[in-house]
Every structure is written in C-alpha cells, then in structure tokens.
Write a protein that holds these residues in place. Structure first.
Motif, PDB file in Angstrom:
ATOM      1  N   PHE A 116       0.828  -1.207   0.000  1.00 15.83           N
ATOM      2  CA  PHE A 116       0.000   0.000   0.000  1.00 15.83           C
ATOM      3  C   PHE A 116       0.866   1.262   0.000  1.00 15.83           C
ATOM      4  O   PHE A 116       0.514   2.275  -0.625  1.00 15.83           O
ATOM      5  N   GLU A 117       2.015   1.196   0.660  1.00 17.47           N
ATOM      6  CA  GLU A 117       2.890   2.360   0.781  1.00 17.47           C
ATOM      7  C   GLU A 117       3.577   2.726  -0.528  1.00 17.47           C
ATOM      8  O   GLU A 117       4.154   3.804  -0.644  1.00 17.47           O
ATOM      9  N   ASP A 118       3.534   1.848  -1.518  1.00 15.15           N
ATOM     10  CA  ASP A 118       4.234   2.090  -2.785  1.00 15.15           C
ATOM     11  C   ASP A 118       3.401   2.872  -3.786  1.00 15.15           C
ATOM     12  O   ASP A 118       3.853   3.110  -4.911  1.00 15.15           O
ATOM     13  N   LEU A 119       2.196   3.262  -3.393  1.00 15.10           N
ATOM     14  CA  LEU A 119       1.320   4.002  -4.305  1.00 15.10           C
ATOM     15  C   LEU A 119       0.708   5.217  -3.615  1.00 15.10           C
ATOM     16  O   LEU A 119       0.557   5.240  -2.395  1.00 15.10           O
ATOM     17  N   THR A 120       0.366   6.195  -4.434  1.00 17.31           N
ATOM     18  CA  THR A 120      -0.305   7.400  -3.954  1.00 17.31           C
ATOM     19  C   THR A 120      -1.692   7.469  -4.588  1.00 17.31           C
ATOM     20  O   THR A 120      -1.799   7.631  -5.817  1.00 17.31           O
ATOM     21  N   PRO A 121      -2.773   7.306  -3.827  1.00 15.48           N
ATOM     22  CA  PRO A 121      -4.109   7.464  -4.401  1.00 15.48           C
ATOM     23  C   PRO A 121      -4.311   8.896  -4.898  1.00 15.48           C
ATOM     24  O   PRO A 121      -3.920   9.859  -4.230  1.00 15.48           O
ATOM     25  N   ILE A 122      -4.906   9.035  -6.076  1.00 16.09           N
ATOM     26  CA  ILE A 122      -5.170  10.350  -6.661  1.00 16.09           C
ATOM     27  C   ILE A 122      -6.599  10.781  -6.376  1.00 16.09           C
ATOM     28  O   ILE A 122      -6.864  11.931  -6.044  1.00 16.09           O
ATOM     29  N   GLY A 123      -7.549   9.853  -6.505  1.00 16.18           N
ATOM     30  CA  GLY A 123      -8.950  10.179  -6.253  1.00 16.18           C
ATOM     31  C   GLY A 123      -9.852   9.024  -6.652  1.00 16.18           C
ATOM     32  O   GLY A 123      -9.446   8.112  -7.371  1.00 16.18           O
ATOM     33  N   THR A 124     -11.087   9.080  -6.165  1.00 10.64           N
ATOM     34  CA  THR A 124     -12.085   8.049  -6.472  1.00 10.64           C
ATOM     35  C   THR A 124     -12.765   8.365  -7.789  1.00 10.64           C
ATOM     36  O   THR A 124     -13.219   9.489  -8.010  1.00 10.64           O
ATOM     37  N   VAL A 125     -12.840   7.366  -8.658  1.00 11.46           N
ATOM     38  CA  VAL A 125     -13.546   7.522  -9.927  1.00 11.46           C
ATOM     39  C   VAL A 125     -15.011   7.123  -9.752  1.00 11.46           C
ATOM     40  O   VAL A 125     -15.913   7.904 -10.011  1.00 11.46           O
ATOM     41  N   THR A 126     -15.238   5.902  -9.307  1.00 13.99           N
ATOM     42  CA  THR A 126     -16.609   5.438  -9.061  1.00 13.99           C
ATOM     43  C   THR A 126     -16.641   4.551  -7.827  1.00 13.99           C
ATOM     44  O   THR A 126     -15.616   4.024  -7.394  1.00 13.99           O
ATOM     45  N   VAL A 127     -17.840   4.388  -7.287  1.00 11.26           N
ATOM     46  CA  VAL A 127     -18.055   3.520  -6.140  1.00 11.26           C
ATOM     47  C   VAL A 127     -19.114   2.493  -6.529  1.00 11.26           C
ATOM     48  O   VAL A 127     -20.189   2.853  -7.021  1.00 11.26           O
ATOM     49  N   GLY A 128     -18.784   1.210  -6.344  1.00 11.99           N
ATOM     50  CA  GLY A 128     -19.702   0.151  -6.758  1.00 11.99           C
ATOM     51  C   GLY A 128     -20.099  -0.749  -5.610  1.00 11.99           C
ATOM     52  O   GLY A 128     -19.314  -1.594  -5.194  1.00 11.99           O
ATOM     53  N   PRO A 129     -21.311  -0.585  -5.062  1.00 13.31           N
ATOM     54  CA  PRO A 129     -21.759  -1.511  -4.020  1.00 13.31           C
ATOM     55  C   PRO A 129     -21.829  -2.930  -4.550  1.00 13.31           C
ATOM     56  O   PRO A 129     -22.160  -3.165  -5.719  1.00 13.31           O
ATOM     57  N   GLY A 130     -21.504  -3.895  -3.717  1.00 14.29           N
ATOM     58  CA  GLY A 130     -21.565  -5.294  -4.118  1.00 14.29           C
ATOM     59  C   GLY A 130     -22.992  -5.701  -4.461  1.00 14.29           C
ATOM     60  O   GLY A 130     -23.951  -5.275  -3.802  1.00 14.29           O
TER      61      GLY A 130
END
Length: 326
Positions: A116-130
């Motif tokens: 997880f530490e090797d990446l930088t989240p930029i932002g959420t594109v979409t959210v998909g409930p199961g």
C-alpha cells in the motif's frame, strides 16, 4: 596532461550532476504534462475499470493536450497492473486505473511486488456496491433461496467473482468462515468476464458490483439482482435486500471502489494536477454518462480523503485478511 585530467574531471562531474537532475522526480513538474501519459487499466477490457478509465482518459486528453493512452494489464485481481505502476518512475507519466482493493487488500493476501505504501491514491472515480446476480431463469428466486441452498448443499453452487482477491471474493470466504454458507467460488479476471460466464450458464450466480456491464444484463431481462452489499437498499434495485437484512451483519466489505493512483513519491504538484483533472472529468456530463450516474459519488473524494479511507480500511480488515488467507 594536467589540463586534460582537469577537463575529464569536470566532464564527469557535469554528467553526474545531469544524471542526478534527471533522476529527480520533481524535475519538470512545472511543465507537466509535456509528454504522453500511460494509464494502466488493471482489469479486463469492457469491465467497469476499463470503461471508467477510458472515459477519464478522454477528458484528460482534452484538458492536457497530450495523449492519455489506456492499456489493459490484467491479472491477480488487479495486482499485476498495479505492481507495474507501483514500480514505475514517479513522474506522473504512468498512472493506474485500478481498485482500492488492488492497492490496499491484494498485497495483504499475496506477494504481488508492492505494498500500500508504494502508491499514492489520486482520487475516487466510481463507487460500486456489491451486488449478487443470478440468471433470469435461475431456480433461486431470492437471496434467501440462494443462501439457504448453499448452506444446505456446501460447495455445490458456483458463484463467479471479479477476481480471487476482489472484495466480493473475500466476502464469500468470510461468509463460509462466519456463517457456514459455502459456495464453490469461481474467480474471473474482471466483472465483464464474470457476467459473460453467468449469462452463458458457466456459473450459478455472480457476486459483482453495480457496473454498467452488469446492470445492462438486468435491464435486458437476462439477469436479476437478489442481494446487495450496500449498507442500505439501493433505489434502482429496491426489491433486493442487503446482506445485513439476510442475516450476515458482518459482511459489509464487499463493495468496489475504483480509483486513480500513481507511484509513491510522485511530486505533490503532479498529484494535485491529476486530482484536479479527475475532478473535472467527473463533473462532465458525458463522462458521467459513460460511468453511470449511480456510480459517481455525490461529493468528489480526492487524494487526501481517499488515502485516509484506505488506510483506515487496511487497519480494520488487514488482520482479518491475513488470518483468512494465511
């Protein structure tokens, strides 16, 4: 001779300085982007990650005036493509269209060459409930029917998932562990292939998301939704009960969040630029039309907020995953 040695020494120092300048990830941040951006889509073509990535890429091309090329690198529940981005140069020219799960959960389950530490989240594109789908002609008329049959006949009913480490797959493993409801789980390389398998009669059900490729099968009368993993019922499938309603109060992690991410140590100015470009894309009606309005979060979730959400989830579900997949 002495003069030649001095000149040689100066040349070596100059080359070394140039090399250091070129290795500095902040070099060129002010002019970003000056070249083609490669967007690694970590799941199969035609699925929600692919469609979302390409829609955002088109908008970014218009904003930046440079090509933004989407390339599918699938496998290991998004892990192969995500690893490629995690290990690339942190200059903003290689980014991932992936899932929060691929960034934060998959490395906890298996060695994929990054954390997880090797990446930088930029932002959420979409959210998909199961969402749990069955074919239109399935003998299971409801979620109650499906889960009761699985409990009575362990490991006989087949359920497809978008990947072996996907949130939905993990929830099915937890369902067996916590509630004794055991399916024969069939992992696919993405949601689109899973739904193809469902309609083709290769699996009895699919635990996926609200991806347009999946909901289209419902709209066409080829599939039905019998349960959802959201906290509350969804207004566009109001008759489908939540897993909590069906007697699984702890199964609340089976939802998909699709995100943009960059390698760790990508300069803050470049992350901010990409974050702004993503936010603008999600405000564009044409992009939203492709993504599906029900999948776009009401309020934009940027880099800092998304990083905090993912960190909290890692802390909460990490020990559970490590126990289940030890």
């Amino acid at each position: 001779m002495r003069r030649s040695r001095i000149c040689a020494t100066v040349l070596v120092l100059a080359l070394a300085a140039a090399g250091c300048a070129n290795s500095d990830p902040t070099a060129g941040a002010d002019e970003y982007p000056a070249d083609e951006i490669r967007m690694v889509v970590t799941y199969a073509a035609g699925g929600p990650t692919d469609l979302g990535g390409r829609a955002v890429a088109r908008h970014m091309e218009e904003k930046y005036g440079v090509p933004v090329v989407a390339e599918n690198v699938e496998g290991a529940s998004g892990g192969i493509g995500t690893a490629e981005v995690a290990n690339s140069k942190p200059d903003g020219y290689t980014i991932a269209m992936t899932t929060a799960s691929a960034v934060s959960r998959v490395p906890l389950i298996e060695d994929v060459g990054y954390t997880f530490e090797d990446l930088t989240p930029i932002g959420t594109v979409t959210v998909g409930p199961g969402m749990v789908y069955v074919p239109a002609g399935s003998p299971y008329q409801s979620g109650e029917d499906l889960f009761a049959a699985a409990k009575a006949n362990p490991d006989t009913i087949t359920v497809g998932t978008p990947g072996a480490q996907s949130p939905q797959h993990v929830e099915l493993v937890r369902m067996k562990e916590l509630y004794g409801v055991s399916f024969r789980i069939v992992p696919f390389e993405g949601e689109s292939p899973a739904m193809t398998g469902l309609i083709g009669g290769n699996v009895d059900a699919v635990f996926g998301s609200n991806a347009q490729v999946s909901l289209a099968q419902v709209d066409e009368g080829k599939a039905r939704v019998v349960a959802v993993g959201a906290a509350e019922r969804l207004e566009y499938v109001p008759d489908a009960p939540t897993l909590v309603e069906l007697g699984f109060p702890e199964l609340t992690f089976g939802n998909s969040t699709f995100i943009l991410a960059a390698p760790a140590e990508t300069p803050a100015e470049i992350v901010a630029s990409l974050e702004s470009a993503l936010q603008e894309a999600l405000a564009d009606p044409e992009t939203v039309k492709v993504l599906g309005e029900e999948r776009v979060a009401p309020e934009f979730i940027g880099s800092e907020e998304l990083s905090g959400q993912m960190r909290a989830e890692v802390d909460q579900i990490g020990p559970i995953l490590q126990k289940l997949f030890a």
